[in-house]
Design a protein around this motif. Sequence first.
Motif, PDB file in Angstrom:
ATOM      1  N   UNK A 162       0.793  -1.145  -0.096  1.00 32.76           N
ATOM      2  CA  UNK A 162       0.044   0.154   0.079  1.00 32.76           C
ATOM      3  C   UNK A 162       0.647   1.067  -0.044  1.00 32.76           C
ATOM      4  N   UNK A 163       1.870   1.260  -0.604  1.00 36.05           N
ATOM      5  CA  UNK A 163       2.887   2.291  -0.870  1.00 36.05           C
ATOM      6  C   UNK A 163       3.696   2.269  -1.816  1.00 36.05           C
ATOM      7  N   UNK A 164       4.051   3.414  -2.391  1.00 37.01           N
ATOM      8  CA  UNK A 164       4.691   3.387  -3.872  1.00 37.01           C
ATOM      9  C   UNK A 164       5.997   2.580  -3.615  1.00 37.01           C
ATOM     10  N   UNK A 165       6.591   1.853  -4.762  1.00 37.24           N
ATOM     11  CA  UNK A 165       7.780   1.211  -4.833  1.00 37.24           C
ATOM     12  C   UNK A 165       9.032   2.152  -4.805  1.00 37.24           C
ATOM     13  N   UNK A 166       9.940   1.959  -3.987  1.00 33.19           N
ATOM     14  CA  UNK A 166      11.101   2.917  -4.193  1.00 33.19           C
ATOM     15  C   UNK A 166      12.078   2.535  -5.176  1.00 33.19           C
ATOM     16  N   UNK A 167      12.596   3.160  -5.887  1.00 28.26           N
ATOM     17  CA  UNK A 167      13.432   2.956  -7.197  1.00 28.26           C
ATOM     18  C   UNK A 167      14.483   1.922  -7.021  1.00 28.26           C
ATOM     19  N   UNK A 168      14.959   1.788  -6.015  1.00 26.55           N
ATOM     20  CA  UNK A 168      16.215   0.822  -5.713  1.00 26.55           C
ATOM     21  C   UNK A 168      15.395  -0.625  -5.382  1.00 26.55           C
ATOM     22  N   UNK A 169      14.162  -0.492  -4.835  1.00 28.39           N
ATOM     23  CA  UNK A 169      13.425  -1.898  -4.612  1.00 28.39           C
ATOM     24  C   UNK A 169      12.691  -2.440  -5.928  1.00 28.39           C
ATOM     25  N   UNK A 170      12.613  -1.334  -6.981  1.00 20.35           N
ATOM     26  CA  UNK A 170      12.242  -2.036  -7.987  1.00 20.35           C
ATOM     27  C   UNK A 170      13.120  -2.772  -8.841  1.00 20.35           C
ATOM     28  N   UNK A 171      14.298  -2.502  -8.453  1.00 17.50           N
ATOM     29  CA  UNK A 171      15.411  -3.238  -9.184  1.00 17.50           C
ATOM     30  C   UNK A 171      15.537  -4.472  -8.484  1.00 17.50           C
TER      31      UNK A 171
END
Length: 485
Positions: A162-171
Amino acid sequence: MAALGAGFALSAPYWLPKAVVALRVRAFAQVNGPGGVVVPGGQVGPDRFEELYAHPAANGRSRGAGLSDLFWYWLSPGPEVHQEHLEAGPLYDAVARTTSAILAGSSADLAATATRCAAAVLDGLPSGGTSGGMTSGGMTLVRLRDLMMQVWAEFFHELVFHDPCPPGVRGLITDNAADVVDSLKNTRLRHMDRRRRLTRYLLGRLAAGEVPHELPAGLATARDRAHYLQGTFFSTAVVQMSEAMAHLLLVLATEQDVQRRLAAHPDDDHDLGNVMNETLRMYPLFGIAHRITTADIDLGGGVAYPTGTVLCFDYPAYHASGWSDPQVFDPGRWDRVPARSAHHIPFGIAANRPCPAWRLAPLVMRAVTREVLRRFALHSSVSHTRSLPHRAPCLLVARGRPAPRGRRWAALAFLRLRDRWEDVGRSLVQFGLGLWMVRDARRQRLTERWFARQDAPAAPDARAAQDTPDGGEGHEVPGCPHSGR
């Protein structure tokens, strides 16, 4: 002789990949031994395919099949708590309910989330990266599967946390999903370190109480819960949705009339629905779905299977049956043939482990397709097969910035030539790595060892402390297991 050798080499792209695929199929057919039964085929034709698939006794998933060792190997860590590989029972029921609850939501909210996630990824295309880079004339060369993995990493992170995906976590998510699917397709070996980095992130979020869903009590440890989230949402869901979108967009890139029609009428759900149905008919997400019979099955008419039979349900063969022209892409067929009577089960059988995303997937695929078509015209000249090992190379041309025709043709000629020769090397790599992983999976015997431990008499504390399968590599990671990111 020199001319003969040159001709042999130059013709390799046209015959070698097919020959190697045939060898791979024969090699993998040996994994199950003589107990495997391919359906449709033999006693059961396409007309009784769904009857057998829906039989209550065709419900075993992991225990007793050689293929299970292979799939557990590919889906590690945590295949023993993966929804697709749990045996029928209270834990499977609880996990299935939880998955359905996490995937639930209003159609409008889910579509809006998918559109927002797609926009966030597409906005970043000019900066290049692994999914593609800008070329001159407003053209972007991408691998559609890689691009879509970023979209679905964002999307499923929002559903789970329920929160946006941080750029590093997308990786972290895309590295994990790509490693799973590349090993499944035998284009690369597994890299468990990439997968464990995502496990550590999930353990940290769980330890911080940042998962806003009640997870099944049967997932006794934090690691079980992390592996459930990882396997269900950040491996299978991301992979399957990325593959589905790559197939759909690659179809549009080659069927220009269909693409222009959908771009001109973006709100026509009926037309887009027909295109999606036809895409999933020709390129089903599942090749073989295996089930193990947990009791004797007698369908009558001499069709019977004893307990322990491994049934291999061949989706491509079933989807190709019952049509006069199965190899022709024809979305209009869905206006002539009722979907209920067609040989078409893109999300499985409702009575036998249906895909938990059967409602969600078409809804969010439509939303993402519209966002892509709003921004880009798609062009491709590569081959299109169900397994999609090339990850769907495609040229995106920004709408409003049409590329010169000659430049676009040159780019497509390059794609076609590169695809032919990549296929030669890739097919050889797949053959070698596939055989290596089959041998390694059979050596490790993940399912056999797991069920042997579960069946052995042991005190509850001892059983809880037992290691879970991880492809022969323990789950321990450096540092605190709850260190988060």
